[in-house]
Design an enzyme around this catalytic site. Structure first.
Site, short mmCIF file in Angstrom:
data_model
loop_
_atom_site.label_atom_id
_atom_site.label_comp_id
_atom_site.label_asym_id
_atom_site.label_seq_id
_atom_site.Cartn_x
_atom_site.Cartn_y
_atom_site.Cartn_z
N ARG A 240 32.49 34.73 62.91
CA ARG A 240 31.10 35.11 62.57
C ARG A 240 30.38 35.46 63.86
O ARG A 240 30.44 34.71 64.83
CB ARG A 240 30.39 34.01 61.78
CG ARG A 240 30.17 32.72 62.52
CD ARG A 240 29.17 31.79 61.83
NE ARG A 240 29.39 30.40 62.19
CZ ARG A 240 29.12 29.85 63.36
NH1 ARG A 240 28.61 30.58 64.34
NH2 ARG A 240 29.36 28.57 63.57
N HIS A 244 25.64 29.71 63.35
CA HIS A 244 25.98 29.15 62.03
C HIS A 244 24.89 29.43 61.00
O HIS A 244 25.15 29.90 59.91
CB HIS A 244 26.21 27.64 62.16
CG HIS A 244 26.29 26.94 60.85
ND1 HIS A 244 27.33 27.16 59.97
CD2 HIS A 244 25.43 26.06 60.23
CE1 HIS A 244 27.11 26.43 58.87
NE2 HIS A 244 25.98 25.77 59.02
N TYR A 252 27.65 26.97 71.95
CA TYR A 252 28.94 26.29 72.07
C TYR A 252 30.10 27.27 72.21
O TYR A 252 31.24 26.87 72.24
CB TYR A 252 29.16 25.39 70.84
CG TYR A 252 28.76 26.08 69.55
CD1 TYR A 252 29.64 26.95 68.90
CD2 TYR A 252 27.47 25.91 69.02
CE1 TYR A 252 29.26 27.62 67.75
CE2 TYR A 252 27.08 26.59 67.88
CZ TYR A 252 27.98 27.44 67.25
OH TYR A 252 27.60 28.11 66.12
C1 LIG Z 1 29.84 18.16 51.99
C2 LIG Z 1 29.00 18.78 53.05
N1 LIG Z 1 29.02 18.29 54.30
C3 LIG Z 1 28.27 18.85 55.28
C4 LIG Z 1 27.45 19.91 55.00
C5 LIG Z 1 26.63 20.56 56.11
N2 LIG Z 1 27.26 21.85 56.46
C6 LIG Z 1 26.83 23.01 55.93
S1 LIG Z 1 27.79 24.30 56.40
C7 LIG Z 1 28.77 23.32 57.37
C8 LIG Z 1 29.92 23.89 58.15
C9 LIG Z 1 30.91 24.54 57.25
O1 LIG Z 1 31.92 25.15 58.01
P1 LIG Z 1 33.01 26.06 57.33
O2 LIG Z 1 33.53 25.40 56.10
O3 LIG Z 1 34.00 26.43 58.36
O4 LIG Z 1 32.17 27.35 56.83
P2 LIG Z 1 31.40 28.42 57.73
O5 LIG Z 1 30.01 27.89 57.93
O6 LIG Z 1 32.12 28.59 59.00
O7 LIG Z 1 31.36 29.65 56.90
C10 LIG Z 1 28.35 22.00 57.29
C11 LIG Z 1 28.98 20.90 58.02
C12 LIG Z 1 27.42 20.39 53.67
N3 LIG Z 1 26.66 21.43 53.31
N4 LIG Z 1 28.21 19.83 52.72
#
Ligand SMILES: Cc1ncc(C[n+]2csc(CCOP(=O)(O)OP(=O)(O)O)c2C)c(N)n1
Ligand SMILES: [Mg+2]
Length: 319
Positions: A240, A244, A252
């Site tokens: 991406r 985030h 980072y």
């Molecule tokens: C169960 C849960 N834990 C934590 C979060 C907070 N959170 C939102 S997005 C994210 C990171 C997700 O990373 P990834 O699965 O790699 O998806 P990306 O954002 O890279 O598309 C986190 C920790 C959440 N929404 N749901």
């Protein structure tokens, strides 16, 4: 996979260009204060959503995440409905009450996106089990990130789908980070797709910056699922470009790392491929102009749309 026509190639280009243009525009609108809540953007990952959705029919269902704009556009959602939703406006796809993380348009197969990381994996499996019980020739697709691959629902959802030969395709978009956490800090193995072996299903790694490679792997997985042979786990290595979410400057990661991925941009690469195949640059330019006009129209529509009526505050609330 079967041959791809010139019209289909141009449609892949149009869809990826639409996602990029729309997301770039949303970034500006966010900075102007027009977008409610936050934004999780998809620039850089376009080839994954577009490659996969190009192998689906309208009645197939996709299940998305907190980063759903690209998936929604790829599956055929109305840009106006997405734009209005992000601005909290009444004609938004969820009535302006869901916001960026809750996009849906069931009539085109975009099920309500789910911001709980990993949650859509068993839900997609459940949908596919439903197709089986009703003897419907449909597939379900779960899109999720590398971070979601370390959540318990990944194991439960994929194992259940494998045991039941459910017609579901699991697409892990490994964009290297879960928020600020690099994959190497959370996952000891090189390829998440290798975990497929634990469930007795195929696991495939693809270059997520190459729309044709994604499309080809997805096509094979969809054929397998439609023919009753069960799920496939596809891991698309991607990146991406933006932080985030909108508050994240992405400190980072290094400039060099970002530049390295941008040099392999999925849209630029595909444009070069199409030119090499003999498609004229003017055709691609005119697609980009059409995309620009369509995005502009959707944004204008959303900016001018009314807000939800306060009397609707408690509609669609279940308690
Ligand atoms: C169960 C849960 N834990 C934590 C979060 C907070 N959170 C939102 S997005 C994210 C990171 C997700 O990373 P990834 O699965 O790699 O998806 P990306 O954002 O890279 O598309 C986190 C920790 C959440 N929404 N749901
Ligand atoms: Mg990620």
């Amino acid at each position: 996979m079967n041959a791809i026509s010139q019209d289909q190639l141009l449609e892949l280009y149009r869809k990826m260009a639409t996602i990029r243009r729309f997301e770039d525009r949303l970034y500006n609108l966010f900075l102007q204060g027009a977008v409610q809540g936050t934004l999780h953007q998809y620039q850089g990952q376009e080839a994954v959503a577009v490659g996969v959705c190009s192998t689906l029919t309208k009645s197939d269902l996709i299940f998305s995440t907190h980063r759903p704009v690209g998936h929604g556009i790829a599956k055929g959602m109305s840009l106006k409905g997405i734009a209005a939703e992000l601005m909290g406006k009444k004609p938004g796809c969820a009535g302006g009450k869901g916001g960026q993380m809750h996009l849906t348009e069931v009539s085109v197969g975009m099920m309500p996106s789910n911001a709980i990381v990993g949650a859509n994996i068993p839900i997609a499996t459940g949908a596919a089990l439903g197709f089986k019980l009703r003897d419907e020739d449909r597939v379900a697709v779960s899109f999720f990130g590398d971070g979601a691959a370390n959540i318990g629902t990944f194991h439960e959802g994929i194992n259940m789908a494998a045991v039941k030969d459910a017609s579901v395709i699991f697409i892990c978009e490994n964009n290297q980070y879960a928020a600020s956490t690099h994959i190497s800090l959370a996952t000891k193995i090189e390829n998440i797709a290798d975990r497929a072996a634990c469930y007795g299903i195929p696991g495939v790694v693809v270059d997520g910056m190459d729309v044709l490679e994604v499309r080809s792997a997805s096509h094979e997985a969809v054929e397998r699922a439609r023919n009753g042979f069960g799920p496939t786990l596809i891991e698309a290595k991607t990146y991406r470009y933006m932080g985030h979410s909108r508050g994240d400057p992405g400190k980072y990661r290094s400039e060099d790392e970002l530049a390295g991925w941008r040099a392999r941009d999925p849209i630029t690469q595909f444009r070069e491929h199409l030119l090499a195949e003999g498609i004229k640059g003017q055709i691609l330019d005119s697609i980009e102009q059409q995309v620009e006009a369509e995005v502009q129209e959707a944004v204008e529509f959303a900016l001018q749309a009314p807000e939800p009526d306060p009397t609707e505050t408690y509609t669609h609330v279940y308690a």
